[in-house]
Enzyme design. Sequence first.
Site, PDB file in Angstrom:
ATOM      1  N   SER A 100      -8.477   1.724   4.872  1.00 33.23           N
ATOM      2  CA  SER A 100      -7.096   2.119   5.163  1.00 33.23           C
ATOM      3  C   SER A 100      -6.818   2.226   6.665  1.00 33.23           C
ATOM      4  CB  SER A 100      -6.773   3.458   4.500  1.00 33.23           C
ATOM      5  OG  SER A 100      -6.804   3.336   3.094  1.00 33.23           O
TER       6      SER A 100
ATOM      7  N   HIS B  69       1.501   2.503   3.872  1.00 32.06           N
ATOM      8  CA  HIS B  69       0.538   3.598   4.041  1.00 32.06           C
ATOM      9  C   HIS B  69       0.661   4.126   5.471  1.00 32.06           C
ATOM     10  CE1 HIS B  69      -3.371   5.606   4.392  1.00 32.06           C
ATOM     11  NE2 HIS B  69      -3.613   5.390   3.109  1.00 32.06           N
TER      12      HIS B  69
ATOM     13  N   LYS C 283       1.208   9.542  -5.444  1.00 30.75           N
ATOM     14  CA  LYS C 283      -0.164   9.084  -5.210  1.00 30.75           C
ATOM     15  C   LYS C 283      -1.179  10.215  -5.462  1.00 30.75           C
ATOM     16  CE  LYS C 283      -3.111   7.343  -1.447  1.00 30.75           C
ATOM     17  NZ  LYS C 283      -3.112   6.740  -0.097  1.00 30.75           N
TER      18      LYS C 283
ATOM     19  N   ASP D 114      -0.278  -0.757  -4.784  1.00 30.53           N
ATOM     20  CA  ASP D 114      -1.581  -0.271  -5.253  1.00 30.53           C
ATOM     21  C   ASP D 114      -1.495   1.087  -5.931  1.00 30.53           C
ATOM     22  OD1 ASP D 114      -1.133   1.241  -2.941  1.00 30.53           O
ATOM     23  OD2 ASP D 114      -3.220   1.175  -2.297  1.00 30.53           O
ATOM     24  N   ASN D 115      -0.474   1.878  -5.631  1.00 30.47           N
ATOM     25  CA  ASN D 115      -0.250   3.176  -6.274  1.00 30.47           C
ATOM     26  C   ASN D 115       1.091   3.717  -5.798  1.00 30.47           C
ATOM     27  OD1 ASN D 115      -2.876   3.946  -4.141  1.00 30.47           O
ATOM     28  ND2 ASN D 115      -0.858   4.762  -3.690  1.00 30.47           N
TER      29      ASN D 115
ATOM     30  N   CYS E 107      -6.474   4.148  -3.408  1.00 27.54           N
ATOM     31  CA  CYS E 107      -6.631   2.814  -2.814  1.00 27.54           C
ATOM     32  C   CYS E 107      -7.797   1.969  -3.335  1.00 27.54           C
ATOM     33  CB  CYS E 107      -6.754   2.948  -1.298  1.00 27.54           C
ATOM     34  SG  CYS E 107      -5.316   3.681  -0.515  1.00 27.54           S
TER      35      CYS E 107
ATOM     36  N   HIS F 102     -10.873  -2.888   1.446  1.00 28.48           N
ATOM     37  CA  HIS F 102     -11.163  -1.565   0.871  1.00 28.48           C
ATOM     38  C   HIS F 102     -12.067  -1.584  -0.360  1.00 28.48           C
ATOM     39  CE1 HIS F 102      -9.324   2.721   1.295  1.00 28.48           C
ATOM     40  NE2 HIS F 102     -10.627   2.662   1.544  1.00 28.48           N
TER      41      HIS F 102
ATOM     42  N   ASP G 140       0.836  -1.192   0.000  1.00 27.81           N
ATOM     43  CA  ASP G 140       0.000   0.000   0.000  1.00 27.81           C
ATOM     44  C   ASP G 140       0.881   1.255   0.000  1.00 27.81           C
ATOM     45  OD1 ASP G 140      -1.914   1.974   0.420  1.00 27.81           O
ATOM     46  OD2 ASP G 140      -3.110   0.716   1.730  1.00 27.81           O
ATOM     47  N   ASP G 141       0.855   2.010  -1.091  1.00 30.77           N
ATOM     48  CA  ASP G 141       1.614   3.259  -1.235  1.00 30.77           C
ATOM     49  C   ASP G 141       3.117   3.044  -1.370  1.00 30.77           C
ATOM     50  OD1 ASP G 141      -0.853   4.437  -0.924  1.00 30.77           O
ATOM     51  OD2 ASP G 141      -0.325   5.630   0.827  1.00 30.77           O
TER      52      ASP G 141
ATOM     53  N   ARG H 239      -7.693  -1.246  -6.099  1.00 34.87           N
ATOM     54  CA  ARG H 239      -7.999  -2.627  -5.704  1.00 34.87           C
ATOM     55  C   ARG H 239      -9.197  -3.177  -6.474  1.00 34.87           C
ATOM     56  NH1 ARG H 239      -4.989  -3.144  -0.787  1.00 34.87           N
ATOM     57  NH2 ARG H 239      -3.860  -1.173  -0.667  1.00 34.87           N
TER      58      ARG H 239
ATOM     59  N   LYS I 225      -5.597  -5.635   3.992  1.00 35.07           N
ATOM     60  CA  LYS I 225      -6.528  -4.537   3.710  1.00 35.07           C
ATOM     61  C   LYS I 225      -7.454  -4.887   2.546  1.00 35.07           C
ATOM     62  CE  LYS I 225      -6.356   0.196   1.922  1.00 35.07           C
ATOM     63  NZ  LYS I 225      -5.499   1.356   1.671  1.00 35.07           N
TER      64      LYS I 225
END
Length: 473
Positions: A155, A220, A293, A272-273, A77, A132, A37-38, A81, A130
């Site tokens: 998140s 994240h 992001k 994810d980004n 996010c 989401h 994540d991130d 996903r 996670k």
Amino acid sequence: MKPLFTTCVALAGLAACTTTQKPEANRLPNIVLINMDDMGYGDVSLNGATGFTTPHIDKMAGEGIVFTHFYSPQAVCSASRAGLLTGCYPNRIGFAGALDHRAQVGINPEEQILPELLKEKGYATAVFGKWHLGHHKKFLPLQHGFDEFYGIPYSNDMWPNHPVNKNYYPPLPLFEGNEVIEENPDQSHFTQNFTKRTLKFIQENQEKPFFVYLAHPMPHVPLFVSEAFQGQSEQGLYGDVIMELDWSVGQINQMLEQLNLAENTLVIVISDNGPWMTYGNHAGSSGGLREGKGTTFEGGQRVPCIMKWKGVTPEGTVCNALASGIDILPTLASLAQSPMPEQQIDGVNLSELIRGNFEAKPRNSFLYYYRRNNLEAVRSGDWKLVFEHRGRTYENNTIGQDGQPGQTPENVLIEKGLYDLRRDPGERYDVMEFYPEVVAELEALAEEAREDLGDDLTNAPGKNRREPGRVEE
């Protein structure tokens, strides 16, 4: 305009391109999908990270394929996903932004997501970490093809200790299946616990095909790390967190080797980004790409991607083919001999590249959507055309420190421009005036997208968008 040429070469200092014993022909491959994540493009040492190392990810790269032009479905996010698990541009299925505790929408039950397709072929399925895609029960993983879920619904910053909106969010729930088993859990245990559950699932299902989706909540913000990794890096807490995530990757690959499953298991590591750069020393690196992001510049959507399938992926290769998270579903469905979704998807099958057929060119273009349905850029081959729009920028703003964000403008005018990503991956030099024919071709690609998916920037509704799932009134 020539499409992007698929180039794969040996990584310097890593193993040569070889293949070993093939997996049993009658055994469907296991799949481990690890989604950070991130984590930015530059947050692995093979892409130039400094102050910490990622030896397990680097080892995996030396034994598999590194995709250098791999894009998240969208630079945020929930949308990212949704695209990953449906094979669709998120705006096609009504997803945008990051859902929170107020959201009355989620994944539509009419969408056939990846675990549902795999279960038709007898796969055991699990997601740890996670989710989401909606926090109401009808949207949770067990209602969408997963046998097990242990993790959080959105998140990890969506809790009472949010750095900007203090006490705005309710306690962060930790789920086991459909039930909340704890509130505001100790996040320093997240990476270890989600990894351990993944290892347990692999052990328990080693006699049949399995799909495990390990969706780490880190890096994240807020950042947490276990005692074992505190102070291990030269980049402070962020580096410690990345090193623990790298440890997680190593544990999984080691378990597969110990159980003699490596030759029948595809392991994928992605993010994810891009990095949430407003958080300064608690943010990652875009590796020199522009922005991060929440933007459709390369730093927001181009992310690390490493794939390894022992004996199938050619070892130590770099693949410069254009690929995206929306391609994961059709690729894995093909490898699992699973049916494809009945509804229209946007992903393409990357399995030829995974198997070492580098003449294959499954994807030549990509659409960069953001916000509700803004077509902010299009790419074909090495060319990227950015349309005039208003959006986020991390340039010339204040950067936060130690968990507190800086001030990041969200409504800055971004001018139209054409970028040659082969010569200018940082998107600094607009060459629109020199290549009018390229602009015309990319404009035509954009018009096709607007007719199909719509575009809020030009008030185009789109003909083929679907609704998300909704909570009944």
